[in-house]
Write a protein that holds these residues in place. Structure first.
Motif, PDB file in Angstrom:
ATOM      1  N   LYS A  56      -6.899  -2.114  -4.574  1.00 37.53           N
ATOM      2  CA  LYS A  56      -5.814  -1.130  -4.625  1.00 37.53           C
ATOM      3  C   LYS A  56      -6.062  -0.143  -5.756  1.00 37.53           C
ATOM      4  CE  LYS A  56      -0.781  -0.936  -5.095  1.00 37.53           C
ATOM      5  NZ  LYS A  56       0.435  -1.749  -4.987  1.00 37.53           N
ATOM      6  N   VAL A  60      -6.371   4.066  -5.870  1.00 42.34           N
ATOM      7  CA  VAL A  60      -5.281   4.911  -6.393  1.00 42.34           C
ATOM      8  C   VAL A  60      -5.534   5.467  -7.787  1.00 42.34           C
ATOM      9  CG1 VAL A  60      -3.557   3.741  -4.964  1.00 42.34           C
ATOM     10  CG2 VAL A  60      -3.877   3.013  -7.338  1.00 42.34           C
ATOM     11  N   PHE A  67      -4.873   8.653  -1.807  1.00 36.94           N
ATOM     12  CA  PHE A  67      -4.166   7.375  -1.861  1.00 36.94           C
ATOM     13  C   PHE A  67      -3.249   7.329  -3.071  1.00 36.94           C
ATOM     14  CE2 PHE A  67      -8.088   6.501   0.460  1.00 36.94           C
ATOM     15  CZ  PHE A  67      -7.557   5.979   1.621  1.00 36.94           C
ATOM     16  N   THR A  69       0.454   4.959  -4.757  1.00 38.14           N
ATOM     17  CA  THR A  69       1.367   3.831  -4.647  1.00 38.14           C
ATOM     18  C   THR A  69       2.675   4.254  -5.297  1.00 38.14           C
ATOM     19  OG1 THR A  69       1.615   1.436  -4.954  1.00 38.14           O
ATOM     20  CG2 THR A  69       0.626   2.683  -6.786  1.00 38.14           C
ATOM     21  N   VAL A  79      -1.890   0.214  -0.162  1.00 39.29           N
ATOM     22  CA  VAL A  79      -1.913   1.576  -0.687  1.00 39.29           C
ATOM     23  C   VAL A  79      -1.233   2.476   0.329  1.00 39.29           C
ATOM     24  CG1 VAL A  79      -3.996   1.281  -2.080  1.00 39.29           C
ATOM     25  CG2 VAL A  79      -4.198   2.085   0.281  1.00 39.29           C
TER      26      VAL A  79
END
Length: 121
Positions: A56, A60, A67, A69, A79
């Motif tokens: 993840k 990010v 991408f 979050t 994500v």
């Protein structure tokens, strides 16, 4: 991807599942994903599962990446990406994200069989 079913979530958005487990889904506009300039909720957020927190973060941490979050997804192995930004990814990059999402949710047996079939001559 094998063994994929599509169900419809709230708002009739598609939810892609393998073995009854979601791996990609399209969100309804939510207050945690908004345009910083206007405050308008993003209408086109797609959620992709990832294998780990490290995976993840790899997606990010680059501020130029499509991408992202939100606090709502803290601790959740996924994500987010806006559909309008998918064009920033190559077809190969997008395929890899989808495949990795599927692998993160498929049973070990299904994942092993699929990986084996891809490496067979």
């Amino acid at each position: 991807m094998p063994h994929v079913t599509v169900v419809h979530g709230s708002g009739e958005n598609p939810v892609y599942q393998v073995g009854g487990r979601s791996f990609v889904f399209f969100r309804n506009p939510r207050p945690d994903a908004v345009d910083p300039g206007t405050g308008e909720r993003y209408p086109d957020v797609i959620v992709f599962w990832v294998e780990s927190e490290a995976d993840k973060q790899a997606l990010v941490q680059d501020g130029t990446s499509p991408f992202f979050t939100t606090a709502h997804f803290d601790g959740h192995p996924s994500v987010l990406v806006r559909a309008c930004r998918l064009g920033e990814l190559t077809r190969g990059e997008l395929a890899e994200v989808v495949q990795d999402a599927w692998l993160s949710r498929a049973s070990k047996r299904r994942a092993a069989a699929w990986l084996s079939s891809r490496s067979a001559p």
